[in-house]
Scaffold this active site. Structure first.
Site, PDB file in Angstrom:
ATOM      1  CG  ASP B  25      12.275  44.345  -4.330  1.00 42.19           C
ATOM      2  OD1 ASP B  25      12.517  44.203  -3.117  1.00 42.19           O
ATOM      3  OD2 ASP B  25      11.121  44.490  -4.782  1.00 42.19           O
ATOM      4  CE  LYS B  87      13.106  43.597   3.145  1.00 38.17           C
ATOM      5  NZ  LYS B  87      12.512  43.969   1.839  1.00 38.17           N
ATOM      6  CD  GLU B 186      11.915  47.316   0.191  1.00 37.57           C
ATOM      7  OE1 GLU B 186      10.752  47.359   0.620  1.00 37.57           O
ATOM      8  OE2 GLU B 186      12.714  46.424   0.498  1.00 37.57           O
ATOM      9  CG  ASP B 208       6.677  48.990  -0.426  1.00 39.05           C
ATOM     10  OD1 ASP B 208       6.053  47.911  -0.462  1.00 39.05           O
ATOM     11  OD2 ASP B 208       7.887  49.070  -0.705  1.00 39.05           O
TER      12      ASP B 208
HETATM   13  N1  LIG Z   1      -3.338  39.075  -5.686  1.00 35.70           N
HETATM   14  C1  LIG Z   1      -2.935  39.246  -4.442  1.00 35.70           C
HETATM   15  N2  LIG Z   1      -3.822  39.516  -3.462  1.00 35.70           N
HETATM   16  C2  LIG Z   1      -3.437  39.672  -2.186  1.00 35.70           C
HETATM   17  N3  LIG Z   1      -2.163  39.600  -1.781  1.00 35.70           N
HETATM   18  C3  LIG Z   1      -1.224  39.337  -2.708  1.00 35.70           C
HETATM   19  C4  LIG Z   1      -1.549  39.158  -4.067  1.00 35.70           C
HETATM   20  N4  LIG Z   1      -0.418  38.912  -4.751  1.00 35.70           N
HETATM   21  C5  LIG Z   1       0.580  38.942  -3.842  1.00 35.70           C
HETATM   22  N5  LIG Z   1       0.088  39.184  -2.612  1.00 35.70           N
HETATM   23  C6  LIG Z   1       0.831  39.243  -1.354  1.00 35.70           C
HETATM   24  O1  LIG Z   1       1.877  40.167  -1.455  1.00 35.70           O
HETATM   25  C7  LIG Z   1       2.937  39.765  -0.588  1.00 35.70           C
HETATM   26  C8  LIG Z   1       4.216  39.777  -1.326  1.00 35.70           C
HETATM   27  O2  LIG Z   1       4.410  41.058  -1.810  1.00 35.70           O
HETATM   28  P1  LIG Z   1       5.813  41.501  -2.346  1.00 35.70           P
HETATM   29  O3  LIG Z   1       6.338  40.515  -3.293  1.00 35.70           O
HETATM   30  O4  LIG Z   1       5.665  42.901  -2.786  1.00 35.70           O
HETATM   31  O5  LIG Z   1       6.577  41.462  -0.973  1.00 35.70           O
HETATM   32  P2  LIG Z   1       8.115  41.454  -0.738  1.00 35.70           P
HETATM   33  O6  LIG Z   1       8.725  42.453  -1.604  1.00 35.70           O
HETATM   34  O7  LIG Z   1       8.618  40.096  -0.800  1.00 35.70           O
HETATM   35  O8  LIG Z   1       8.143  41.892   0.759  1.00 35.70           O
HETATM   36  P3  LIG Z   1       8.747  43.195   1.450  1.00 35.70           P
HETATM   37  O9  LIG Z   1       8.673  44.312   0.476  1.00 35.70           O
HETATM   38  O10 LIG Z   1       7.841  43.353   2.610  1.00 35.70           O
HETATM   39  O11 LIG Z   1      10.101  42.834   1.857  1.00 35.70           O
HETATM   40  C9  LIG Z   1       2.598  38.398  -0.080  1.00 35.70           C
HETATM   41  O12 LIG Z   1       2.101  38.486   1.229  1.00 35.70           O
HETATM   42  C10 LIG Z   1       1.536  37.956  -1.050  1.00 35.70           C
HETATM   43  O13 LIG Z   1       0.657  37.020  -0.465  1.00 35.70           O
HETATM   44 MG   LIG Z   2       9.030  44.559  -1.563  1.00 34.07          MG
END
Ligand SMILES: Nc1ncnc2c1ncn2[C@@H]1O[C@H](COP(=O)(O)OP(=O)(O)OP(=O)(O)O)[C@@H](O)[C@H]1O
Ligand SMILES: [Mg+2]
Lengths: 179, 624
Positions: B25, B87, B186, B208
Site C-alpha cells: 500500500d 504521491k 485501494e 477511503d
Molecule cells: N486518530 C486519527 N484521527 C484523525 N486523523 C488521523 C488519525 N490517525 C491518522 N489520521 C490521518 O490519516 C491520514 C493518513 O491516513 P492513511 O495512512 O490511511 O493515508 P495514506 O494511505 O498514507 O494516504 P492515501 O491513501 O491518501 O494515499 C493522515 O492525514 C493522518 O493525519
Molecule cells: Mg491509503
C-alpha cells in the site's frame, strides 16, 4: 473463441428480448472466471494476450445484453436491420410528448422545489421507458417483418427517452452539487 | 534445511513451487507491506515493531537515502531535501502541482519534458524515483520476512488515479526492480480484505479517506467475485487538507498570513496534524505553537471549531459518493455495508456524516490503516499462482472517461467512466481536408466536454494516409484499457491499412529510455549490469512458459492435440529448455517466440474448452 458466435450464444442464452437477467449475471461471472487476465498473471505473454482479448469480448457482450436499449439495437442487428439506415417514421404525437417532457425538465431548476419537480419528470420518463420495453418484448417475440418494423420505431423512441433521462440525471447532478 | 510444505486446507498441494509475493500500500502519508502466511494476510513491522512506514524520503547527502520515520523526523529541519506526500505529485505536470493548493516546501526544476523534478542536494529527483525508494524499503522488508526473493508484488493505487498516475506508479515499481503483478485499486483491495473474512454478499460501499486521496467505490460481491459497479473520488483530497485547514486557522489566530518560511509552515502543519488526531479522542485540545525566533502562540481548538473547518471537505467526499451511487443506479439506502478505510476515517465527524448519508453505521472492524495492504497481499498470493482453487476475481472499472479531441476543441468520448475492465472500443473518424495525409490524435481523460478542461494524456500522429477527398478516409481509433487501468491507443486507416500505435506515455511521464537510464544509474542496481539483467529476465520467462506448458500438457495435451502437433510442441519446448541453460538472451527470446507460435492453436483450444466447461457447468447446476 468462435468469433461468429453472437452475444447470446456466447452466454448460452436464448435469442430473446426478455432474457433471464439472473442467468446473464451468473454466466458472466462464470465466463470471467475462465478468461479474466488475472487468471493468467503468471502465464506466458501469449496466453495473457489471448485472455485479455477474450475478457474484452465477454465484457462487451455483457454490456450490450444487460442494457435493454442496447440489447434491442443488437437484436435488430441480428435480424439484419441497421438502425442508422432503417426508415425513420416519426410519430407527431410522440414528438409532442417529448417536447413537453423536455420543457418540464428545463423548468426544473427554477421550480419552487426543484428536487420534487425533477423526481416527477424522471418518473414520467421511467414510466414511458417501461411501457416501451413491454411493447418491444411483444414485438421481438412475434418477430415477423411487420413486428420488426414496429420495433425499429420503438427503439427510436427509446433512444429519445434514454437521452432525455441522461440529461435529467445531469440536472440532478448539478442540483446536488449546488446543494 | 528443507522445510516441509504443508498444503492448506481446501487446497491441493500445489504442483509448482510456492512463489513469494507481497502486497504494498503505497500511501500518501504512510506505506505498508503485507504478505500471506499460513493463509492469513498480515502487515509486516520494521525491527522496532512499527508497521506503518511514513512515506517520507530524505536525501541526507549525495548518496544516502533515508526513508520512513528518520526522514519524517527531519522534515521540519531539512524541508528542501525531505520529500513527503510524494504521491500527490506522481504522474502530475508542473502546472497541476501549482494548482494543488497549499504551498509545497520544495524547489522544482523547470523540466523540459513537463515532468517536475524536485531539487535536492542529491540532485533533481522525480516523483517516480522518490516512490521507488519507498517501494524498495518495503520490498526488502517482505523479502527478509519471507526469506527469499519476491516473485512479484501487487501495488495499490487510489481508484480515482488517472492513467498518468498509474503509469508513473508502474514505472516506480520497475525502477525499484520489482515485478508488478497488478496495480490494484485501494477500495477494491479493502473489500477483498473484508469480504473474504466475512463472506458478506451483496452491495457494499468502500469509503477511503487517507492522507492525500479520497476514493469511493460501490461493489457487488457474489460468490468470490468482486464486481465494481462504479467508482469516484478526488485524487487530491484527504487528511493533509484537514491539516492545512487547521494550520491556516492557527496562522490566522496567531495573526500571521500565508507565505511563511517553509520551516515554520512545516512546524505548524505538524502541530495542526497532531491537534486533529488528538481531537479524535478529546473534545478540545490545547495548542502551543512555536512561531520561531522565540515567539509562541497559545490557544485551543475545540471540536465545534474543527467541524466548521473540515465540514466543507467532508461535503466534497459526500458529493462524490452521491455521484458514484447514481452511476451504479443505486440510492444510498440500497447499500448493505459501508467499509471505512484510511486514517482520516478515524475522525468522528467523518464517521458521523457518512453514517447519516448512507443511513447505516459504517464498518470499522478492520484497522483502517492496514486493510488495503492486507487485501493487496491476498490478491498477490492469488496472482502468484499460490491458490489455484481460489475463486476470488476482481472486476474493476475505469474511473474516468477516455476520449479524443475533435474539431473545435471538443471531446469525443470513446470509453465512458465506470466501464468494466479490460475493455477495447473503437470509433471511426475521417479527414476534413482534401488530400489530407496525416491526422493528429490527442488522447484525453476526464468528464468535461472541452479538451482544455480534461487531462491531456498523449498526442500522436497517424501518417501516410493515402490522399483522398475530405471525408473519404476511414480512420479507426481503438482504445484498449487493461485490468490495471492502463491505456494503449492505436489508429488505423481502413482502406490502406496504415497503422500507428502508442502505449500512452503521459506527457509528463518518464520515457522508457529514461527508466532504463535511471536503472543503470541507480545505486542499488549498479552491480547487475543491463545485459545480465536481460538474460535473467529471459530465463525467468522461459522457466515460466515451460512450467505452465508442462502443467497444461499433463492436463489436456492428450485430448486437445494431434500426435504431430504434440511432437512439434515438444521439440520447440526442448529447444527452449536447452537455450535457457545457456547465456544468450537473444537466442532464448527467439526460441520463446517460436514455442509461442507453435502453441498458439493449442492455447486457443484450451481457452475454448475452458469456456465450454464454464457454460456446461452452469447448465448442469441450473437443473438441480
Ligand atoms: N486518530 C486519527 N484521527 C484523525 N486523523 C488521523 C488519525 N490517525 C491518522 N489520521 C490521518 O490519516 C491520514 C493518513 O491516513 P492513511 O495512512 O490511511 O493515508 P495514506 O494511505 O498514507 O494516504 P492515501 O491513501 O491518501 O494515499 C493522515 O492525514 C493522518 O493525519
Ligand atoms: Mg491509503
Amino acid at each position: 473463441m468462435d468469433l461468429t458466435r453472437d452475444h447470446f450464444a456466447l452466454f448460452g442464452l436464448d435469442r430473446t428480448y426478455d432474457l433471464d437477467v439472473q442467468a446473464l449475471h451468473d454466466r458472466y461471472r462464470e465466463l470471467q472466471r475462465v478468461v479474466h487476465p488475472d487468471r493468467y498473471a503468471s502465464a506466458p505473454d501469449q496466453e495473457r494476450r489471448l485472455a485479455m482479448q477474450e475478457a474484452v469480448r465477454v465484457n462487451e457482450a455483457f454490456q450490450v445484453l444487460k442494457d435493454p436499449l442496447q440489447r434491442a439495437v443488437y437484436l435488430l442487428g441480428l435480424h439484419g436491420i441497421d438502425l442508422d439506415r432503417a426508415n425513420a417514421r416519426v410519430d407527431p404525437a410522440f414528438l409532442m410528448e417529448q417536447m413537453e417532457l423536455r420543457e418540464a425538465l428545463e423548468a426544473v431548476p427554477a421550480a419552487a422545489d426543484p428536487h420534487t419537480a425533477l423526481e416527477a419528470v424522471l418518473e414520467r420518463i421511467q414510466a414511458a421507458i417501461e411501457g416501451l420495453q413491454g411493447r418491444l418484448s411483444g414485438l421481438f417475440a412475434r418477430g415477423d417483418e411487420a413486428a420488426l418494423a414496429e420495433a425499429v420505431e420503438g427503439v427510436r423512441r427509446y433512444q429519445f427517452l434514454d437521452k432525455l433521462r441522461q440529461e435529467a440525471e445531469g440536472v440532478e447532478a448539478r442540483l446536488e452539487e449546488t446543494g | 534445511m528443507a522445510l516441509l510444505q504443508i498444503a492448506e486446507p481446501g487446497q491441493s498441494a500445489a504442483p509448482h513451487q510456492h512463489r513469494l509475493a507481497a502486497g504494498i500500500d503505497l500511501g500518501t502519508t504512510n506505506s505498508l507491506v503485507a504478505v500471506v502466511r499460513s493463509g492469513r494476510a498480515e502487515t509486516l513491522p520494521d525491527e522496532q515493531g512499527r508497521h506503518l512506514l511514513p512515506s517520507v524520503v530524505r536525501y541526507a547527502d549525495a548518496d544516502a537515502v533515508v526513508v520512513g520515520h528518520e526522514a519524517k523526523a527531519m522534515a521540519a529541519a531539512d524541508p528542501h531535501n525531505t520529500i513527503a506526500s510524494v504521491k500527490r505529485l506522481i504522474g502530475r505536470g508542473i502546472a497541476d502541482i501549482k494548482t494543488l493548493g497549499g504551498r509545497l516546501p520544495y524547489e522544482f526544476e523547470a523540466a523540459e519534458g513537463g515532468m517536475p523534478r524536485i531539487l535536492t542536494r542529491a540532485g533533481a529527483k522525480s516523483p517516480v524515483e522518490v516512490s521507488a525508494a519507498i517501494l524498495e524499503v518495503l520490498a526488502r522488508r517482505a523479502e527478509q520476512a519471507l526469506g527469499g526473493e519476491l516473485a512479484g508484488v501487487v501495488i495499490t493505487v487510489p481508484a480515482y488515479f488517472d492513467d498518468a498516475q498509474r503509469q508513473a506508479t508502474k514505472d516506480a515499481a520497475r525502477l525499484a526492480g520489482l515485478h508488478l503483478f497488478r496495480l490494484l485499486n485501494e477500495p477494491t483491495a479493502a473489500a477483498v480484505a473484508y469480504g473474504l473474512d466475512r463472506r458478506a454478499e451483496g452491495l457494499h460501499a468502500v469509503y477511503d479517506l487517507g492522507g492525500g486521496t479520497f476514493d469511493i467505490s460501490i461493489l457487488r460481491l457474489n460468490k468470490g467475485v468482486f464486481e465494481v459497479l462504479s467508482t469516484g473520488g478526488d485524487s487530491a483530497l484527504g487528511g493533509d487538507d484537514f491539516d492545512r485547514a487547521v494550520a491556516h486557522w492557527i496562522l490566522e489566530q496567531a495573526g500571521l498570513g500565508e507565505g511563511q518560511d517553509p520551516r515554520l509552515l512545516r512546524r505548524v502543519l505538524a502541530d495542526a496534524c497532531a491537534a486533529k488526531e488528538a481531537l479524535s479522542e478529546a473534545g478540545a485540545v490545547p495548542l502551543d505553537i512555536d512561531l520561531g525566533e522565540g515567539r509562541r502562540w497559545q490557544g485551543e481548538l475545540d471540536r465545534e471549531t474543527f467541524h466548521g473547518l473540515v465540514d466543507p471537505l467532508v461535503s466534497r467526499t459526500l458529493s462524490a459518493c452521491r455521484r458514484a451511487l447514481r452511476d451504479a443506479g443505486l440510492r444510498p439506502g440500497e447499500v448493505a455495508d459501508v467499509i471505512m478505510v484510511g486514517g482520516s476515517t478515524r475522525v468522528p465527524r467523518v464517521r458521523e456524516r457518512v453514517a447519516e448519508f448512507f443511513g447505516i453505521p459504517p464498518l470499522v472492524d478492520l484497522d483502517p490503516d492496514r486493510v488495503v495492504a492486507m487485501g493487496a497481499a491476498l490478491q498477490a498470493d492469488v496472482l502468484a499462482g499460490n491458490r489455484p482453487d481460489s475463486d476470488t476475481l476482481l472486476l474493476d472499472v475505469n474511473p474516468l472517461s477516455l476520449g479524443i479531441e475533435t474539431l473545435g476543441g471538443l471531446v469525443e468520448r470513446i470509453i465512458p467512466r465506470n466501464t468494466t475492465l479490460p475493455v477495447a472500443r473503437a470509433q471511426e473518424f475521417t479527414t476534413f481536408k482534401d488530400g489530407q495525409t496525416a491526422m493528429a490524435i490527442h488522447v484525453v481523460q476526464g468528464e468535461r466536454d472541452l479538451v482544455q478542461d480534461c487531462r491531456s494524456l498523449a498526442r500522436f500522429e497517424l501518417r501516410g494516409i493515402p490522399p483522398m477527398v475530405a471525408g473519404a478516409a476511414r480512420i479507426r481509433v481503438t482504445f484498449q484499457v487493461d485490468a490495471d487501468g492502463l491505456l494503449s491507443v492505436s489508429a488505423r486507416e481502413q482502406t490502406r491499412g496504415v497503422e500507428a500505435r502508442v502505449e500512452v506515455k503521459p506527457s509528463y511521464g518518464l520515457a522508457d529510455s529514461e527508466v532504463e537510464r535511471m536503472l543503470r544509474e541507480s545505486l542499488t542496481h549498479a552491480e547487475d549490469d543491463l545485459a545480465a539483467r536481460r538474460l535473467r529476465e529471459e530465463q525467468v520467462e522461459a522457466a515460466r512458459v515451460l512450467e505452465s506448458l508442462r502443467t497444461a500438457l499433463a492436463e489436456d495435451g492428450e485430448a486437445l492435440l494431434e500426435p504431430d502437433e504434440r511432437a512439434a510442441i515438444d521439440a520447440a519446448a526442448e529447444r527452449l529448455e536447452t537455450l535457457a541453460a545457456g547465456s544468450d538472451p537473444e537466442a532464448i527470446h527467439t526460441a520463446l517466440k517460436t514455442l509461442e507460435r507453435t502453441c498458439a492453436p493449442y492455447v486457443q483450444r484450451r481457452m475454448d474448452a475452458g469456456i465450454q466447461r464454464a457454460m456446461a457447468g452452469r447448465r448442469v447446476s441450473e437443473f438441480d
